[in-house]
Enzyme design. Structure first.
Site, PDB file in Angstrom:
ATOM      1  N   ASP A  42      55.065 -11.812  -9.395  1.00  0.00           N
ATOM      2  CA  ASP A  42      53.729 -11.761  -8.809  1.00  0.00           C
ATOM      3  C   ASP A  42      53.698 -10.634  -7.781  1.00  0.00           C
ATOM      4  OD1 ASP A  42      52.305 -14.837  -9.247  1.00  0.00           O
ATOM      5  OD2 ASP A  42      51.101 -13.143  -8.530  1.00  0.00           O
ATOM      6  N   ASP A  91      48.016  -9.763  -8.183  1.00  0.00           N
ATOM      7  CA  ASP A  91      47.151 -10.760  -7.531  1.00  0.00           C
ATOM      8  C   ASP A  91      45.859 -10.099  -7.023  1.00  0.00           C
ATOM      9  OD1 ASP A  91      47.061 -13.543  -6.432  1.00  0.00           O
ATOM     10  OD2 ASP A  91      46.962 -12.489  -4.510  1.00  0.00           O
ATOM     11  N   GLU A 145      44.852  -9.651 -12.155  1.00  0.00           N
ATOM     12  CA  GLU A 145      43.925 -10.761 -11.932  1.00  0.00           C
ATOM     13  C   GLU A 145      42.657 -10.131 -11.372  1.00  0.00           C
ATOM     14  OE1 GLU A 145      44.218 -13.197  -8.514  1.00  0.00           O
ATOM     15  OE2 GLU A 145      43.686 -15.005  -9.579  1.00  0.00           O
ATOM     16  N   HIS A 153      48.463 -21.639 -12.471  1.00  0.00           N
ATOM     17  CA  HIS A 153      48.706 -22.402 -11.245  1.00  0.00           C
ATOM     18  C   HIS A 153      47.430 -22.652 -10.443  1.00  0.00           C
ATOM     19  CE1 HIS A 153      48.483 -18.235 -10.204  1.00  0.00           C
ATOM     20  NE2 HIS A 153      48.319 -18.583  -8.939  1.00  0.00           N
ATOM     21  N   ASP A 154      46.334 -21.982 -10.834  1.00  0.00           N
ATOM     22  CA  ASP A 154      45.051 -22.164 -10.127  1.00  0.00           C
ATOM     23  C   ASP A 154      44.081 -23.029 -10.924  1.00  0.00           C
ATOM     24  OD1 ASP A 154      44.819 -18.727  -8.916  1.00  0.00           O
ATOM     25  OD2 ASP A 154      45.727 -20.517  -8.024  1.00  0.00           O
TER      26      ASP A 154
HETATM   27  O1  TEU Z   1      43.796 -16.213  -6.750  1.00  0.00           O
HETATM   28  C1  TEU Z   1      42.619 -15.508  -6.390  1.00  0.00           C
HETATM   29  C2  TEU Z   1      41.412 -16.345  -6.565  1.00  0.00           C
HETATM   30  O2  TEU Z   1      40.302 -15.861  -6.552  1.00  0.00           O
HETATM   31  C3  TEU Z   1      41.591 -17.797  -6.789  1.00  0.00           C
HETATM   32  O3  TEU Z   1      42.673 -18.171  -5.961  1.00  0.00           O
HETATM   33  C4  TEU Z   1      40.379 -18.576  -6.300  1.00  0.00           C
HETATM   34  O4  TEU Z   1      39.788 -17.940  -5.217  1.00  0.00           O
HETATM   35  C5  TEU Z   1      40.929 -19.907  -5.826  1.00  0.00           C
HETATM   36  O5  TEU Z   1      41.539 -20.488  -6.934  1.00  0.00           O
HETATM   37  C6  TEU Z   1      39.808 -20.765  -5.226  1.00  0.00           C
HETATM   38  O6  TEU Z   1      38.937 -21.203  -6.238  1.00  0.00           O
HETATM   39  C7  TEU Z   1      45.019 -15.548  -6.407  1.00  0.00           C
HETATM   40  C8  TEU Z   1      46.167 -16.516  -6.704  1.00  0.00           C
HETATM   41  O7  TEU Z   1      46.173 -16.819  -8.094  1.00  0.00           O
HETATM   42  C9  TEU Z   1      45.963 -17.755  -5.876  1.00  0.00           C
HETATM   43  O8  TEU Z   1      46.954 -18.738  -6.183  1.00  0.00           O
HETATM   44  C10 TEU Z   1      46.054 -17.368  -4.411  1.00  0.00           C
HETATM   45  O9  TEU Z   1      45.747 -18.514  -3.625  1.00  0.00           O
HETATM   46  C11 TEU Z   1      45.050 -16.248  -4.079  1.00  0.00           C
HETATM   47  O10 TEU Z   1      45.032 -15.193  -5.029  1.00  0.00           O
HETATM   48  C12 TEU Z   1      45.411 -15.592  -2.747  1.00  0.00           C
HETATM   49  O11 TEU Z   1      46.592 -14.848  -2.925  1.00  0.00           O
END
Ligand code: TEU
Length: 567
Positions: free
Chosen positions: A99, A206, A264, A338-339
Site C-alpha cells: 500500500d 491510496d 484508488e 478492507h473498506d
Molecule cells: O480509502 C479512501 C476512501 O475514500 C475510503 O476510505 C472512504 O472514505 C472510507 O471508506 C469512508 O467511507 C483509503 C483506504 O482504503 C482507507 O482504508 C483509509 O482509511 C483512507 O484511504 C485513508 O488513508
C-alpha cells in the site's frame, strides 16, 4: 520472460495484516503468520499478494496513518520478517505489492513533528497550515467549512503555533503539501524507491486522486443544513496538478522498475479516471472503480444506505467492464476489500441454505469479468458480515465509531434513528471486512491463541478454511476451479468483449464475453426462486462450470449459475 504487462492477467490476493494470522499469541495478526500460509495462498491460484499497510504506525486508521515509511509496525514483526516475506513470496513464483499511502502521514511521523514545532521550521511547508478565521463573535474558526472523511472538521487547531492543519481523514492523518517539491522528493525516496529497491513488485496507491488541492482554499457550498461541516470533494478530487504529480512519480521512480501500480481513484467521470491509467499517460497501470461496491451508498454518506437492485448492479458491472473498451487503459475486478462489506451478505445470500451456492455464483461472475482480479482475504471461504447483534462497542474502525458519535449528537440520541444506523453499520461498515480470518473451528477460529484484537464472527465454527480445504464441493475448492478456468480462457474472460443480455431482467444476470469468434455465455440467477433458462439460439453449448448439482433444460435453480462455451 517478464512481459511488461504481467499484471493484466494476474489474480491478486489482498491481505490485511491485523486480522489475517497471529503467530505469536498477542491477538494481532503478523508477518510470520502470513509467511506460514503462503502455500495456502499459492494453492488458491494467486499471482500477486497485496499487503495492506504494515509500516510503523499508531494504528488510528489501522496503518493508513504511517509514522515511518521505512519501518515495520512492531506488533506485525521486524524488517527481517518483511525481507523473509518478500523472499518466500518470490520463491513461490508470486509477486508482492504494498500500500502506498502518501496523501498524508501520521501526526507521529518525524516530518510532522518538525513541521508543527514552529512556523519557521524548514518542514513547516511540508503540510498544509493556515491561521484561524475569527467569526463575527470574535471566536476562532477553522480556515474552511470542509468535513473530514471521518466526520468533524477537516482542520485541527495546533496550540503550539496557533494555526490549523488540514486532514482530509483523521486528525492524526495530516495531509502532506504536494505543492512543495521538497516534500514530493522525500515521499518518492522514502515511501516508494526504498521499497522498490527491496524487491517489491509495485503498489496499490491510496486515495490517488486527492493530492492536488484547489487553491486558494475556500468554503464548500452547504449540502447538509443540519451539519456544521460540508462535503468538499470538488476541492481535492482530480485536482489541477494531480496528473503532473503522477507523471513526475512515474518518471522519477515507478516507471524505472517493472512495477505494477493500481490507483484508488475515488469518484470521477470516465474521462477523468481514464487520464490516470491510459498507458500513454505514463501515470498508473490500472484503477479501482467504485461503482459496484458503492451501490446504494448515499452520495456523501455510506451510512445513508438505500439498498440496491440487480439492474443497478448489472449497470455498475457493465460500466466497470466497458471502462477500458477502445482505450489503452486497464482496470480491475473486485467486490470486496478492507473498506467494504462481505460480498455474500451484500450481493448473495448468507443463509445456511444458500451461503456457499451464492458465494460460488459471485465467484463465477468475477472470474468472467474484464480487468485484473482482486480477491480479499476470507472471500475465498465465504466469510460474511458481522451479526446484527453487535453493539457499537464491538466496532473498532475510526470511520464507523466517529460517525456513530457525530450521528448520536446530531439526532439527540433518537433511539429509532440510532437503531436504523446500527442496521446500516451491520450492512456496510468497514468493520465487516476486518474480523479475524476464520482458519478452523478451534478457539478464535485458529486466528490466534489469544483473544483477538477484534471480535471474531460467531459463525467461524461453520465457516472456516479447514472445513473446506479438502472438500471438493466447498466454496474454497470452487474458487480454485474458477480461477484456473479464468486463466485457461483468459482471451474470453479477461480480454473478451462484454455484452449484457436481457438487461432489464431484475432476477438474472446474463452476459457474453466474445473474442476472435469464440463466445462464453454466462447465466446467473441472483434470486431464491427458480428462473427460466434461455438457450442461446446459435451453436452448441459446452458447459465449462456450474454451481448446480443437476441441470434443468429450461430453468435455473435458486442462485444457480452456469458458464458455457459457445461452439
Ligand atoms: O480509502 C479512501 C476512501 O475514500 C475510503 O476510505 C472512504 O472514505 C472510507 O471508506 C469512508 O467511507 C483509503 C483506504 O482504503 C482507507 O482504508 C483509509 O482509511 C483512507 O484511504 C485513508 O488513508
Amino acid at each position: 520472460t517478464v512481459t511488461k504487462t504481467w499484471w493484466k492477467d494476474a489474480t491478486v490476493y489482498q491481505i490485511w495484516p491485523a486480522s489475517y494470522k497471529d503467530s505469536n499469541g498477542d491477538g494481532v495478526g503478523d508477518i510470520p503468520g502470513i509467511i506460514s500460509t503462503l502455500d495456502y495462498v499459492k494453492d488458491l491460484g494467486v499471482d500477486v499478494i497485496w499487503l495492506s499497510p504494515m509500516f510503523d504506525s499508531p494504528q488510528d486508521d489501522m496503518g493508513y496513518d504511517i509514522s515511518n515509511y521505512e519501518g515495520i509496525y512492531p506488533k506485525y514483526g521486524t524488517m527481517n520478517d518483511m525481507d523473509n516475506l518478500i523472499e518466500e513470496t518470490h520463491k513461490r513464483g508470486m509477486k508482492m505489492i504494498l500500500d502506498l499511502v502518501i496523501n498524508h502521514t501520521s501526526s507521529e511521523h518525524d516530518w510532522f513533528k518538525e513541521s508543527r514545532s514552529s512556523k519557521t521550521n524548514p518542514k513547516r511547508d511540508w503540510y498544509i497550515w493556515r491561521p484561524p478565521r475569527i467569526d463575527e463573535n470574535g471566536n476562532r474558526q477553522p480556515p474552511t467549512n470542509w468535513v473530514s472523511h471521518f466526520s468533524g472538521s477537516a482542520w485541527a487547531y495546533d496550540e503550539l503555533t496557533g494555526e490549523y492543519y488540514m486532514h482530509l481523514f483523521a486528525k492524526s492523518q495530516p495531509d502532506l503539501n504536494w505543492e512543495n517539491p521538497e516534500t514530493r522528493e522525500a515521499i518518492y525516496k522514502s515511501a516508494v524507491k526504498f521499497w522498490l529497491d527491496k524487491g517489491i513488485d509495485g503498489f496499490r496507491i491510496d486515495v490517488a486522486s486527492m493530492y492536488s488541492k484547489t487553491y486558494p482554499l475556500v468554503d464548500a457550498p452547504i449540502t447538509f443544513t443540519d451539519r456544521e461541516f460540508q462535503p468538499c470533494g470538488q476541492f481535492f478530487l482530480n485536482g489541477p496538478r494531480i496528473h503532473e504529480f503522477h507523471k513526475e512519480m512515474y518518471d522519477k521512480v515507478t516507471g524505472n522498475y517493472d512495477a505494477m501500480t493500481v490507483g484508488e481513484v475515488c469518484k470521477g467521470t470516465r474521462e477523468e479516471s481514464l487520464a490516470y491509467v491510459s498507458a500513454k499517460e505514463k501515470e498508473m497501470n490500472m484503477i479501482f472503480l467504485f461503482d459496484v461496491v458503492q451501490l446504494g451508498y448515499g452520495a456523501d454518506d455510506r451510512y445513508e444506505y438505500q439498498g440496491f437492485n440487480l439492474v443497478d448492479f448489472k449497470k455498475a458491472v457493465h460500466d466497470q467492464c466497458e471502462f477500458v473498451s477502445g482505450t489503452d487503459a486497464w482496470s480491475t475486478v473486485f467486490i470486496e476489500n478492507h473498506d467494504q462489506p462481505r460480498c455474500i451478505t451484500r450481493f448473495g445470500n448468507p443463509s445456511k441454505k444458500y451461503h456457499a451456492k451464492s458465494g460460488k455464483l459471485l465467484a463465477m461472475l468475477e472470474a468472467a469479468l474484464t480487468g485484473t482480479l482482486f480477491i480479499y482475504q476470507g472471500q475465498e471461504i465465504g466469510m460474511t458480515n458481522i451479526g446484527r447483534d453487535w453493539d457499537i462497542s464491538d466496532y473498532q474502525d475510526i470511520d464507523s465509531t466517529n460517525y456513530y458519535k457525530e450521528f448520536k449528537e446530531r439526532v439527540g440520541g433518537d433511539e429509532q434513528k440510532l437503531s436504523k444506523l446500527m442496521e446500516n453499520l451491520a450492512l456496510v461498515a468497514r468493520d465487516n471486512a476486518r474480523t479475524p480470518v476464520q482458519w478452523d473451528d478451534s478457539a478464535n477460529g485458529g486466528f490466534s491463541t489469544a483473544k483477538p484484537w477484534m471480535r471474531i464472527n460467531d459463525n467461524y465454527p461453520e465457516i472456516n478454511a479447514k472445513s473446506q480445504i479438502n472438500d471438493p464441493n466447498s466454496l474454497l475448492s470452487f474458487y480454485k476451479q474458477v480461477l484456473k478456468l479464468r486463466k485457461a480462457y483468459k482471451d474470453l474472460f479477461i480480454y473478451g468483449e462484454f455484452k449484457v443480455l436481457d438487461y432489464e431482467n431484475k432476477n438474472t444476470f446474463t452476459f457474453t464475453k466474445t473474442q476472435a469468434g469464440k463466445t462464453a455465455y454466462v447465466v446467473l440467477n441472483f434470486t431464491e426462486e427458480e428462473q427460466p433458462f434461455e438457450q442461446l439460439a446459435d451453436g452448441k453449448l459446452d458447459l465449462l462450470v456450474t454451481n448446480a448439482d443437476k441441470l434443468e433444460e429450461t430453468k435455473l435453480s435458486p442462485y444457480e449459475g452456469r458458464i458455457y462455451l459457445l461452439n
